[in-house]
Design an enzyme around this catalytic site. Sequence first.
Site, PDB file in Angstrom:
ATOM      1  N   THR A   1      -8.615  -7.694  -5.435  1.00  0.00           N
ATOM      2  CA  THR A   1      -9.294  -6.899  -6.465  1.00  0.00           C
ATOM      3  C   THR A   1     -10.641  -7.505  -6.874  1.00  0.00           C
ATOM      4  O   THR A   1     -11.599  -6.782  -7.157  1.00  0.00           O
ATOM      5  CB  THR A   1      -8.376  -6.763  -7.700  1.00  0.00           C
ATOM      6  OG1 THR A   1      -7.196  -6.064  -7.284  1.00  0.00           O
ATOM      7  CG2 THR A   1      -9.029  -5.993  -8.819  1.00  0.00           C
TER       8      THR A   1
ATOM      9  N   SER B   1      -4.272  -8.583  -0.676  1.00  0.00           N
ATOM     10  CA  SER B   1      -3.489  -9.798  -0.414  1.00  0.00           C
ATOM     11  C   SER B   1      -2.121  -9.511   0.184  1.00  0.00           C
ATOM     12  O   SER B   1      -1.498 -10.400   0.762  1.00  0.00           O
ATOM     13  CB  SER B   1      -3.380 -10.659  -1.668  1.00  0.00           C
ATOM     14  OG  SER B   1      -2.559 -10.062  -2.631  1.00  0.00           O
TER      15      SER B   1
ATOM     16  N   THR C   1      -4.377 -10.877  -6.172  1.00  0.00           N
ATOM     17  CA  THR C   1      -3.402 -11.509  -7.064  1.00  0.00           C
ATOM     18  C   THR C   1      -1.961 -11.159  -6.700  1.00  0.00           C
ATOM     19  O   THR C   1      -1.040 -11.833  -7.151  1.00  0.00           O
ATOM     20  CB  THR C   1      -3.652 -11.079  -8.518  1.00  0.00           C
ATOM     21  OG1 THR C   1      -3.565  -9.649  -8.597  1.00  0.00           O
ATOM     22  CG2 THR C   1      -5.011 -11.534  -9.003  1.00  0.00           C
ATOM     23  N   ASP C   2      -1.777 -10.114  -5.901  1.00  0.00           N
ATOM     24  CA  ASP C   2      -0.405  -9.661  -5.647  1.00  0.00           C
ATOM     25  C   ASP C   2       0.462 -10.723  -4.972  1.00  0.00           C
ATOM     26  O   ASP C   2       1.671 -10.770  -5.197  1.00  0.00           O
ATOM     27  CB  ASP C   2      -0.407  -8.385  -4.780  1.00  0.00           C
ATOM     28  CG  ASP C   2      -0.884  -7.160  -5.566  1.00  0.00           C
ATOM     29  OD1 ASP C   2      -1.098  -7.285  -6.782  1.00  0.00           O
ATOM     30  OD2 ASP C   2      -1.041  -6.090  -4.953  1.00  0.00           O
TER      31      ASP C   2
HETATM   32  N1  ASP Z   1      -3.970  -5.949  -7.080  1.00  0.00           N
HETATM   33  C1  ASP Z   1      -4.346  -6.876  -6.131  1.00  0.00           C
HETATM   34  C2  ASP Z   1      -5.356  -7.911  -6.606  1.00  0.00           C
HETATM   35  O1  ASP Z   1      -5.298  -8.272  -7.679  1.00  0.00           O
HETATM   36  C3  ASP Z   1      -4.648  -6.422  -4.789  1.00  0.00           C
HETATM   37  C4  ASP Z   1      -4.420  -7.590  -3.898  1.00  0.00           C
HETATM   38  O2  ASP Z   1      -3.520  -8.389  -4.147  1.00  0.00           O
HETATM   39  O3  ASP Z   1      -5.175  -7.768  -2.963  1.00  0.00           O
HETATM   40  O4  ASP Z   1      -6.188  -8.395  -5.960  1.00  0.00           O
END
Ligand code: ASP
Length: 325
Positions: free
Chosen positions: A14, A58, A90-91
């Site tokens: 993100t 991710s 973050t995932d």
């Molecule tokens: N929601 C996710 C992020 O925070 C998408 C990911 O993990 O790439 O980046």
Amino acid sequence: MDLPKLAIAALGGTVSMQARNAGEGVIPTVSGETLLACVPELATLARVSVETLGLLPSASLSFEVLLSVLSWAKYQVEQGARGVVITQGTDTLEETAVFFDYLWDCDEPLVLTGAMRSAKQAGADGPANLLDACRVALADSSRQRGVQVVMNGQIHQADCVRKTDSLALQAFSSPVFGPAGLLVEGVVRYSRPPAERRCLPLPQHTTQKVALLEASLSADTLLLENILKLGYDGLVIAGFGAGHVSASWAEVIEQLAEKIPVIVATRTGSGSTAQATYGFIGSEMDLVRKGAHMAGFLCPRKARVLLWLLLGGERQHELARYLTT
Ligand code: ASP
């Protein structure tokens, strides 16, 4: 003044996402250089080099990709970097952090960060998180602490941190132990000394397969019974409560544990598995008797990372050393 060297890599997530056109969903397109340009203050703290090693959500990172990022990061340290920062989604941050931590045998800090709001969103948290992560990576007090996750002004230890909210800005926490530190007016403050670390050598294989199954009420045993046939080399169960399963699962786990390592963790999201409290069929005492390992404080996903790394180095017999209650 001779500023320290700091290396940054962008992997996507993100923090690197924006929409191509109005009304479309955000996708990873923002390079490391562009992220860096949002944090001009960094130039007063360090001589920064930045590389875009990937632009992936991710969920699509793999252990193989992480191994190549790890070798890039180690090279940066060999070249004199005081610390290394990686931006990513973050995932899966809680898994990548512990993956790197098991393999990061340098004194220099390796710091992971990301964002909950995309690059062009009002109040985007990416630049602030990146600046904080760099401060943590440059701090002397971060040395010999392995891998840290820096999000929303907090510093989390790799083995404790979890994503505990899907969309909130305060999405990360370290259940039971709390954050290892925080940033106060840009100053890095740890609230506890570095924990004892146990690093693993690089895995020699990457084809090993570790399944992760969650126990749920009235679940059948179909998947469990087919784990060996499907070619899995290890199994992690996200068990009920303190690490429990049904009687029917316990029976299959006993057969599996004779052939492959089986770890039972808790699906609760916080706390340790038990070791010596419950005695019913499917309890932790029963499962240990049947040959399973209890994950202790390691969450199911981190336990799977550990088992994959141990299997990759043919060190599965050392599993108990890495699981602490
Ligand atoms: N929601 C996710 C992020 O925070 C998408 C990911 O993990 O790439 O980046």
